[in-house]
Enzyme design. Structure first.
Site, PDB file in Angstrom:
ATOM      1  N   ASP A  17       0.811  -1.224   0.000  1.00  0.00           N
ATOM      2  CA  ASP A  17       0.000   0.000   0.000  1.00  0.00           C
ATOM      3  C   ASP A  17       0.841   1.270   0.000  1.00  0.00           C
ATOM      4  O   ASP A  17       0.386   2.314  -0.459  1.00  0.00           O
ATOM      5  CB  ASP A  17      -0.976   0.004   1.184  1.00  0.00           C
ATOM      6  CG  ASP A  17      -0.277  -0.022   2.527  1.00  0.00           C
ATOM      7  OD1 ASP A  17       0.565  -0.921   2.752  1.00  0.00           O
ATOM      8  OD2 ASP A  17      -0.575   0.840   3.371  1.00  0.00           O
ATOM      9  N   CYS A  76       7.956  -0.384  -2.236  1.00  0.00           N
ATOM     10  CA  CYS A  76       7.322  -0.290  -0.922  1.00  0.00           C
ATOM     11  C   CYS A  76       7.741   1.060  -0.344  1.00  0.00           C
ATOM     12  O   CYS A  76       8.206   1.922  -1.086  1.00  0.00           O
ATOM     13  CB  CYS A  76       7.681  -1.477  -0.016  1.00  0.00           C
ATOM     14  SG  CYS A  76       9.394  -1.589   0.521  1.00  0.00           S
ATOM     15  N   GLY A  79      11.757   0.362  -0.104  1.00  0.00           N
ATOM     16  CA  GLY A  79      12.377  -0.530  -1.078  1.00  0.00           C
ATOM     17  C   GLY A  79      13.149  -1.656  -0.418  1.00  0.00           C
ATOM     18  O   GLY A  79      13.611  -2.578  -1.089  1.00  0.00           O
ATOM     19  N   ASN A 110      26.099  -7.792 -10.646  1.00  0.00           N
ATOM     20  CA  ASN A 110      25.409  -8.733  -9.761  1.00  0.00           C
ATOM     21  C   ASN A 110      24.305  -9.542 -10.414  1.00  0.00           C
ATOM     22  O   ASN A 110      23.712 -10.394  -9.762  1.00  0.00           O
ATOM     23  CB  ASN A 110      24.838  -7.984  -8.555  1.00  0.00           C
ATOM     24  CG  ASN A 110      25.897  -7.194  -7.822  1.00  0.00           C
ATOM     25  OD1 ASN A 110      25.852  -5.975  -7.798  1.00  0.00           O
ATOM     26  ND2 ASN A 110      26.872  -7.873  -7.250  1.00  0.00           N
TER      27      ASN A 110
END
Length: 163
Positions: A17, A76, A79, A110
């Site tokens: 959210d 989010c 993060g 990576n």
């Protein structure tokens, strides 16, 4: 001689959210990009949906593991939670990056398949720019970094077998 065009990527996009508005803006921004062949939205779709970030992060990461998408973009508040969650899926390398150099190295050094942003950390215009740049990078299996990424995978297999 012209460079070989990059193949378009199948993306998953996910948020909790705290990341809904950025997820929607990034999805719209990336949908017209020729380096994106599809976007699978695993939610959430509303700030009233309180599904916790681990659930959507795992769902998106599992799509990568299952070969249904190539990469995922997750949002989010910071993060960090979505990155930690996605990294619980074996074979997934998720990073939180809010600058150009880190986004570049996430792929080139990576081979990270998941990029995570914090809606409370980064501005939307920078997030759009970084997401667009992220699409232009591909990991080189012949690079010096390939052995390091393989070492990560080997350790992961070792610990998965033990538990």
């Amino acid at each position: 001689m012209a460079a070989t065009p990059l193949p378009p990527l199948r993306l998953a996009i996910a948020c909790d959210d705290a990341g809904v508005s950025y997820k929607e803006a990034l999805k719209a921004h990336l949908s017209d990009n020729p380096l994106v062949s599809s976007i699978t939205d695993v939610g959430v779709t509303s700030t009233t949906d309180k599904t916790a970030y681990p659930h959507v992060a795992i769902q998106a990461a599992q799509l990568i593991k299952d070969g249904k998408v190539d990469r995922a973009l997750m949002i989010c508040g910071t993060g960090l939670g979505v990155a930690i969650s996605a990294n619980k899926v074996p074979g997934i390398r998720a990073v939180t990056a809010h600058d150009t150099f880190s986004v570049e190295r996430a792929i080139l050094s990576n081979d990270a398949q998941v990029l995570c942003f914090g809606q409370r950390v980064i501005g939307i215009e920078l997030a759009k720019r970084l997401a667009g740049e992220w699409l232009t990078y591909r990991f080189d299996q012949k690079s010096a970094s390939a052995q390091k990424v393989q070492a990560i995978s080997d350790y992961e297999k070792k610990f998965v077998e033990v538990n």
